[in-house]
Design an enzyme around this catalytic site. Structure first.
Site, mmCIF file in Angstrom:
data_model
loop_
_atom_site.group_PDB
_atom_site.id
_atom_site.type_symbol
_atom_site.label_atom_id
_atom_site.label_comp_id
_atom_site.label_asym_id
_atom_site.label_seq_id
_atom_site.Cartn_x
_atom_site.Cartn_y
_atom_site.Cartn_z
ATOM 1 N N GLY A 1 -13.291 6.520 11.239
ATOM 2 C CA GLY A 1 -14.288 6.100 10.247
ATOM 3 C C GLY A 1 -15.442 5.295 10.835
ATOM 4 O O GLY A 1 -15.934 5.568 11.932
ATOM 5 N N ILE A 2 -15.850 4.270 10.084
ATOM 6 C CA ILE A 2 -16.989 3.442 10.483
ATOM 7 C C ILE A 2 -16.685 2.744 11.807
ATOM 8 O O ILE A 2 -17.546 2.655 12.689
ATOM 9 C CB ILE A 2 -17.302 2.414 9.374
ATOM 10 N N ARG B 1 -3.067 1.421 14.531
ATOM 11 C CA ARG B 1 -1.724 1.025 14.106
ATOM 12 C C ARG B 1 -0.698 2.096 14.430
ATOM 13 O O ARG B 1 0.217 2.356 13.664
ATOM 14 C CB ARG B 1 -1.709 0.723 12.605
ATOM 15 N N ASP C 1 -1.763 -4.819 14.149
ATOM 16 C CA ASP C 1 -1.812 -4.911 12.694
ATOM 17 C C ASP C 1 -2.415 -6.277 12.382
ATOM 18 O O ASP C 1 -1.808 -7.311 12.683
ATOM 19 C CB ASP C 1 -0.395 -4.794 12.110
ATOM 20 N N GLY D 1 -10.157 -2.450 7.206
ATOM 21 C CA GLY D 1 -10.085 -2.806 5.790
ATOM 22 C C GLY D 1 -9.368 -1.752 4.985
ATOM 23 O O GLY D 1 -9.229 -0.599 5.427
ATOM 24 N N TYR E 1 -10.649 -5.986 -3.852
ATOM 25 C CA TYR E 1 -11.526 -5.566 -2.743
ATOM 26 C C TYR E 1 -12.834 -6.372 -2.769
ATOM 27 O O TYR E 1 -13.279 -6.894 -1.738
ATOM 28 C CB TYR E 1 -11.795 -4.070 -2.891
ATOM 29 N N LYS F 1 -14.254 -8.929 0.085
ATOM 30 C CA LYS F 1 -15.509 -8.649 0.799
ATOM 31 C C LYS F 1 -16.549 -9.753 0.565
ATOM 32 O O LYS F 1 -17.348 -10.060 1.441
ATOM 33 C CB LYS F 1 -16.066 -7.287 0.363
#
Ligand code: NDP
Length: 234
Positions: free
Chosen positions: A13-14, A34, A48, A77, A140, A144
């Site tokens: 991902g990002i 992980r 982790d 995240g 969430y 954040k």
């Protein structure tokens, strides 16, 4: 000058786009995973971020192999969405423990070596949702939003020591996380985004690399939106 960079959750991902961008920059890059292993050509450590011992071991391994972490990208995240009334204690705790406390854990572990080296760059990957809220994401959004207070407090504590702590707040980005959206949800979000498209992970990486670069040494405690205009005004 080549620097040692750690990207949490840099296996996909990002985070992976960020890791590749630093690699392209000529830096020594470590990513956490992980159990998936590191993507082709990248140095990886198993970690982790909800487990302090695992964080400590990962840092010790990186320090041994690549040197002290000079640039920390707290990217890992999770989401666990549901409406407030239905959300369990566990669902709230899991998301805050990963997104907020996990970022605090890695920042704390990185800070002692940054202080000793008289240089450090921390970038926390937050979200537009942390600034404007989102129905179904109380856990969430709280986690954040917490990253902004975390980064700004680090800035006040360590800003005089050539250490910066900034936040990148992406809008919706094409990754596994947003692949879970239904077609209807995606269409509804697109209507609200001035750019009328989702971001590519590389667009988040570009802002992150900039904040860690030479030219950004006087940017501290900032929140940089990379959201196609979605969160304007926050
Ligand atoms: P993905 O779901 O694609 O990847 C999440 C990454 O976090 C994975 O590498 C995952 O590791 C890692 N991770 C999750 N929990 C832990 C943990 N306990 N310890 C270590 N690593 C963990 O997410 P994205 O790439 O989309 O998101 C990256 C960041 O950007 C997240 O913080 C997210 O909240 C944020 N963001 C994403 C947006 C989007 O639209 N996609 C928008 C705004 C912000 P593993 O592979 O082992 O599961």
């Amino acid at each position: 000058m080549s620097r040692t960079v750690l990207v949490t959750g840099g296996n996909r991902g990002i985070g992976l786009a960020i890791a590749r961008a630093f690699e392209k920059n000529g830096d020594r890059v470590a990513i956490t995973h992980r159990g998936s292993g590191a993507p082709e050509g990248l140095y990886g450590v198993r970690c982790d971020i909800t487990d302090p011992a695992s964080v400590d071991e990962a840092f010790a391994q990186i320090e041994k192999d690549l040197g002290p972490v000079e640039i920390l990208i707290a990217n890992a995240g999770v989401t666990e969405d549901t409406l407030l009334l239905r959300m369990s204690e566990d669902q709230f705790e899991k998301v805050v423990d990963t997104n907020l406390k996990g970022s605090w854990r890695v920042a704390k572990r990185a800070s002692s070596k940054m202080l000793r080296g008289k240089f450090g760059r921390m970038v926390f990957i937050s979200s537009v949702v942390g600034l404007q809220g989102n129905a179904g994401q109380t856990n969430y959004a709280a986690s954040k939003a917490g990253l902004v207070g975390l980064a700004r407090s680090i800035t006040r504590e360590l800003g005089s020591r050539n250490i910066t702590a900034n936040v990148v707040a992406p809008g919706f980005v094409e990754t596994d996380m947003t692949a879970e959206l239904t077609d209807d949800q995606r269409k509804a979000y697109l209507e609200t985004i001035p750019a009328k498209r989702l971001a590519q992970p590389e667009e988040i990486a570009a802002a992150t690399v900039f904040l860690a670069g030479e030219g950004a040494g006087y940017i501290n405690g900032a929140v940089i939106p990379v959201d196609g205009g979605l969160g304007m005004g926050h």
